[in-house]
Design a protein around this motif. Structure first.
Motif, PDB file in Angstrom:
ATOM      1  N   LEU A 129      -0.245  92.634  -6.541  1.00 35.45           N
ATOM      2  CA  LEU A 129      -0.883  91.663  -7.727  1.00 35.45           C
ATOM      3  C   LEU A 129      -1.021  90.376  -7.487  1.00 35.45           C
ATOM      4  CD1 LEU A 129       0.953  93.714 -10.794  1.00 35.45           C
ATOM      5  CD2 LEU A 129      -1.587  93.500 -10.040  1.00 35.45           C
ATOM      6  N   GLU A 130       0.062  89.978  -6.641  1.00 34.70           N
ATOM      7  CA  GLU A 130       0.203  88.553  -6.317  1.00 34.70           C
ATOM      8  C   GLU A 130      -1.127  88.158  -5.507  1.00 34.70           C
ATOM      9  OE1 GLU A 130       4.811  87.340  -6.108  1.00 34.70           O
ATOM     10  OE2 GLU A 130       3.775  88.309  -4.454  1.00 34.70           O
ATOM     11  N   ARG A 131      -1.243  88.873  -4.699  1.00 36.95           N
ATOM     12  CA  ARG A 131      -2.492  89.059  -3.648  1.00 36.95           C
ATOM     13  C   ARG A 131      -3.909  88.977  -4.516  1.00 36.95           C
ATOM     14  NH1 ARG A 131      -0.700  93.061   1.119  1.00 36.95           N
ATOM     15  NH2 ARG A 131       1.313  91.711   2.123  1.00 36.95           N
ATOM     16  N   LYS A 132      -3.971  89.793  -5.369  1.00 38.51           N
ATOM     17  CA  LYS A 132      -5.210  89.623  -6.396  1.00 38.51           C
ATOM     18  C   LYS A 132      -5.379  88.198  -6.781  1.00 38.51           C
ATOM     19  CE  LYS A 132      -6.002  94.359  -7.911  1.00 38.51           C
ATOM     20  NZ  LYS A 132      -7.457  94.458  -7.660  1.00 38.51           N
ATOM     21  N   VAL A 133      -4.237  87.978  -7.509  1.00 34.26           N
ATOM     22  CA  VAL A 133      -4.175  86.517  -7.676  1.00 34.26           C
ATOM     23  C   VAL A 133      -4.764  85.431  -6.901  1.00 34.26           C
ATOM     24  CG1 VAL A 133      -3.029  84.545  -9.000  1.00 34.26           C
ATOM     25  CG2 VAL A 133      -2.642  86.797  -9.669  1.00 34.26           C
ATOM     26  N   GLU A 134      -4.228  85.501  -5.567  1.00 34.14           N
ATOM     27  CA  GLU A 134      -4.086  84.572  -4.511  1.00 34.14           C
ATOM     28  C   GLU A 134      -5.882  84.386  -4.039  1.00 34.14           C
ATOM     29  OE1 GLU A 134       0.165  84.432  -2.315  1.00 34.14           O
ATOM     30  OE2 GLU A 134      -1.511  85.900  -1.694  1.00 34.14           O
ATOM     31  N   ARG A 135      -6.302  85.428  -4.001  1.00 28.82           N
ATOM     32  CA  ARG A 135      -7.758  85.567  -3.503  1.00 28.82           C
ATOM     33  C   ARG A 135      -8.585  85.706  -4.537  1.00 28.82           C
ATOM     34  NH1 ARG A 135      -5.609  90.515  -1.580  1.00 28.82           N
ATOM     35  NH2 ARG A 135      -6.585  92.519  -2.710  1.00 28.82           N
ATOM     36  N   ALA A 136      -8.365  85.362  -5.792  1.00 29.91           N
ATOM     37  CA  ALA A 136      -9.655  85.304  -6.856  1.00 29.91           C
ATOM     38  C   ALA A 136     -10.600  84.559  -6.331  1.00 29.91           C
ATOM     39  CB  ALA A 136      -8.873  85.017  -7.997  1.00 29.91           C
ATOM     40  N   PHE A 137     -10.416  83.292  -5.938  1.00 30.80           N
ATOM     41  CA  PHE A 137     -11.508  82.340  -5.590  1.00 30.80           C
ATOM     42  C   PHE A 137     -12.208  83.001  -4.333  1.00 30.80           C
ATOM     43  CE2 PHE A 137      -8.474  80.870  -2.624  1.00 30.80           C
ATOM     44  CZ  PHE A 137      -9.156  80.380  -1.564  1.00 30.80           C
ATOM     45  N   PHE A 138     -11.424  83.505  -3.591  1.00 29.52           N
ATOM     46  CA  PHE A 138     -12.035  84.110  -2.295  1.00 29.52           C
ATOM     47  C   PHE A 138     -13.090  85.143  -2.580  1.00 29.52           C
ATOM     48  CE2 PHE A 138     -11.575  87.570   0.788  1.00 29.52           C
ATOM     49  CZ  PHE A 138     -12.289  86.996   1.954  1.00 29.52           C
ATOM     50  N   GLU A 139     -12.648  86.205  -3.478  1.00 31.60           N
ATOM     51  CA  GLU A 139     -13.587  87.194  -3.846  1.00 31.60           C
ATOM     52  C   GLU A 139     -14.796  86.797  -4.675  1.00 31.60           C
ATOM     53  OE1 GLU A 139     -13.118  90.391  -2.897  1.00 31.60           O
ATOM     54  OE2 GLU A 139     -10.992  90.582  -2.391  1.00 31.60           O
ATOM     55  N   ALA A 140     -14.548  85.588  -5.424  1.00 35.07           N
ATOM     56  CA  ALA A 140     -15.827  85.168  -6.115  1.00 35.07           C
ATOM     57  C   ALA A 140     -16.627  84.612  -5.047  1.00 35.07           C
ATOM     58  CB  ALA A 140     -15.232  84.062  -7.027  1.00 35.07           C
ATOM     59  N   GLY A 141     -16.185  83.649  -4.044  1.00 36.68           N
ATOM     60  CA  GLY A 141     -17.011  83.222  -3.028  1.00 36.68           C
ATOM     61  C   GLY A 141     -17.927  84.427  -2.356  1.00 36.68           C
ATOM     62  N   LYS A 142     -17.248  85.514  -1.904  1.00 37.44           N
ATOM     63  CA  LYS A 142     -17.719  86.465  -1.327  1.00 37.44           C
ATOM     64  C   LYS A 142     -18.939  87.247  -2.006  1.00 37.44           C
ATOM     65  CE  LYS A 142     -16.306  88.231   2.124  1.00 37.44           C
ATOM     66  NZ  LYS A 142     -16.637  87.914   3.632  1.00 37.44           N
ATOM     67  N   ALA A 143     -18.661  87.311  -3.385  1.00 35.97           N
ATOM     68  CA  ALA A 143     -19.576  87.894  -4.416  1.00 35.97           C
ATOM     69  C   ALA A 143     -20.881  87.091  -4.412  1.00 35.97           C
ATOM     70  CB  ALA A 143     -18.775  88.212  -5.603  1.00 35.97           C
ATOM     71  N   LEU A 144     -20.724  85.725  -4.706  1.00 39.44           N
ATOM     72  CA  LEU A 144     -21.850  84.973  -4.784  1.00 39.44           C
ATOM     73  C   LEU A 144     -22.585  84.802  -3.559  1.00 39.44           C
ATOM     74  CD1 LEU A 144     -19.836  81.958  -6.600  1.00 39.44           C
ATOM     75  CD2 LEU A 144     -21.666  83.151  -7.479  1.00 39.44           C
ATOM     76  N   ALA A 145     -21.931  85.024  -2.471  1.00 39.65           N
ATOM     77  CA  ALA A 145     -22.609  85.025  -1.192  1.00 39.65           C
ATOM     78  C   ALA A 145     -23.762  86.120  -1.072  1.00 39.65           C
ATOM     79  CB  ALA A 145     -21.855  84.838  -0.008  1.00 39.65           C
ATOM     80  N   GLU A 146     -23.141  87.109  -1.626  1.00 42.24           N
ATOM     81  CA  GLU A 146     -23.933  88.352  -1.645  1.00 42.24           C
ATOM     82  C   GLU A 146     -25.076  88.221  -2.632  1.00 42.24           C
ATOM     83  OE1 GLU A 146     -23.354  93.356  -1.594  1.00 42.24           O
ATOM     84  OE2 GLU A 146     -21.739  92.034  -1.685  1.00 42.24           O
ATOM     85  N   LEU A 147     -24.839  87.923  -3.903  1.00 43.87           N
ATOM     86  CA  LEU A 147     -25.670  87.634  -4.959  1.00 43.87           C
ATOM     87  C   LEU A 147     -26.926  86.520  -4.499  1.00 43.87           C
ATOM     88  CD1 LEU A 147     -23.538  87.275  -7.743  1.00 43.87           C
ATOM     89  CD2 LEU A 147     -25.070  88.922  -7.524  1.00 43.87           C
ATOM     90  N   ARG A 148     -26.502  85.767  -3.482  1.00 38.09           N
ATOM     91  CA  ARG A 148     -27.485  84.729  -3.255  1.00 38.09           C
ATOM     92  C   ARG A 148     -28.339  85.361  -1.766  1.00 38.09           C
ATOM     93  NH1 ARG A 148     -25.337  80.137   0.590  1.00 38.09           N
ATOM     94  NH2 ARG A 148     -24.979  82.005   1.881  1.00 38.09           N
ATOM     95  N   ASP A 149     -27.615  86.035  -1.135  1.00 41.74           N
ATOM     96  CA  ASP A 149     -28.310  86.557   0.124  1.00 41.74           C
ATOM     97  C   ASP A 149     -29.133  87.675   0.035  1.00 41.74           C
ATOM     98  OD1 ASP A 149     -26.913  84.683   1.492  1.00 41.74           O
ATOM     99  OD2 ASP A 149     -25.564  86.039   2.382  1.00 41.74           O
ATOM    100  N   ARG A 150     -28.821  88.548  -1.022  1.00 42.60           N
ATOM    101  CA  ARG A 150     -29.809  89.677  -1.441  1.00 42.60           C
ATOM    102  C   ARG A 150     -30.636  89.191  -2.489  1.00 42.60           C
ATOM    103  NH1 ARG A 150     -25.927  94.662  -2.852  1.00 42.60           N
ATOM    104  NH2 ARG A 150     -27.950  95.447  -3.165  1.00 42.60           N
TER     105      ARG A 150
END
Length: 333
Positions: A59-80
């Motif tokens: 759970l700690e890692r989920k909190v830590e990388r929330a912004f990281f997962e958001a950035g990865k998702a946004l990149a895919e939304l943009r690229d596709r």
């Protein structure tokens, strides 16, 4: 007439109202007599079970990388270009769907690239533990196989990773190798904990002062993007771009499919005349409108080829094809 004086009523009291005046010495004596020692039993806090420790880490890692997962998702939304059914541009989509201002989604995307780079510092030749997709830990040897997003973050104790985009925003100005070096220095300065954005910024500033190159680019200037081993610029090498913001050590530039921040060493001016730059600005606007309309893949490839022109004009044939595409999207709308 003289009024006779009123007689005062005598105060009356009952026996219960009358209390003897206590002697101060009696208080001291009485206090000593009333001191009572209370034994409070110690409450033992139970240790976490192995399963609870695993859940906590997961759970700690989920909190830590929330912004990281958001950035990865946004990149895919943009690229596709998964926004094309509802919005014309990626910026409009992020504004309408998430309430993000223009630069914020790009900052998250850039931060995700930095985190990906920082994770490369994890030692591969040593035995470590990583989270599997079900939250349980599994042991691996010299080869680490990343099969899910849960396994991509380095384990606590092996490497300290950022927990917010602001902490690593200054790193986006640096090369991948410099990013890793600065982050290690920042973690050491923070005593082995996650450093603040200010700590990272101070270290980056010192590096910039040693290698400072004056930024001579101007707004509206047309430049060529030089990828040069920079993973952030993957697919952008050789493209022309228009400077929309001049920063101290970088420029924000616009290509046919969005904006990005590029270091000075990754830009090369075409040294066009002002009227040529204005013409390229108009071409960029036209290509962007057609590109974001969601036409066929073959059309997108044609537009991407226009994004790599090394001249400040379109040929007659290119102008004719682009005009037809513009007419097509206008008809659909």
């Amino acid at each position: 007439m003289n009024i006779p004086p009123r007689k005062r009523k005598k105060a009356t009291s009952t026996s219960s109202d009358l209390q003897p005046v206590a002697n101060p010495q009696d208080f001291s004596h009485q206090d000593n007599q009333d001191v009572v020692t209370i034994d409070v039993p110690a409450v033992e806090v139970p240790e976490l079970t192995p399963e609870e420790q695993s859940d906590r880490l997961h759970l700690e890692r989920k909190v830590e990388r929330a912004f990281f997962e958001a950035g990865k998702a946004l990149a895919e939304l943009r690229d596709r270009r998964l926004y094309r059914s509802t919005q014309r541009t990626f910026e409009e989509y992020c504004k309408d769907r998430f309430g993000f201002e223009r630069r914020h989604p790009y900052r998250l995307i850039e931060a995700a690239v930095v985190v990906d780079n920082l994770m490369q510092m994890c030692p591969i030749g040593t035995q470590i533990e990583v989270d599997s997709s079900d939250g349980q830990q599994q042991s691996v040897g010299t080869q680490i196989e990343i099969e899910s997003s849960e396994q991509q973050m380095c384990p606590i104790g092996t490497q300290v990773l950022p927990t917010s985009e602001r902490q690593i925003r200054p790193l986006t100005k640096l090369e991948p190798q410099q990013q890793q070096e600065v982050w290690q220095q920042a973690v050491q300065k923070a005593g082995g904990k996650v450093p603040t954005g200010k700590i990272v910024k101070d270290i980056v500033q010192r590096i910039m002062e040693r290698t400072q190159v004056p930024n001579t680019y101007q707004l509206g200037e047309v430049c060529q993007i030089l990828a040069k081993d920079n993973p952030e610029l993957r697919g952008k090498g050789g493209c022309w771009a228009i400077v929309t913001q001049v920063n101290e050590f970088t420029c924000t530039v616009r290509t046919w499919d969005g904006e990005l921040t590029v270091g000075l060493k990754h830009l090369k001016s075409y040294e066009y005349l002002p009227e040529d730059c204005q013409q390229m600005q108009e071409v960029c606007d036209r290509i962007s409108r057609v590109y974001s309309s969601g036409l066929e893949e073959s059309v997108q490839k044609f537009l991407e080829s226009l994004g790599k022109l090394k001249r400040a004009y379109l040929t007659d044939l290119e102008e004719k094809v682009l005009g037809v595409l513009e007419l097509e999207i206008n008809t659909e709308n």
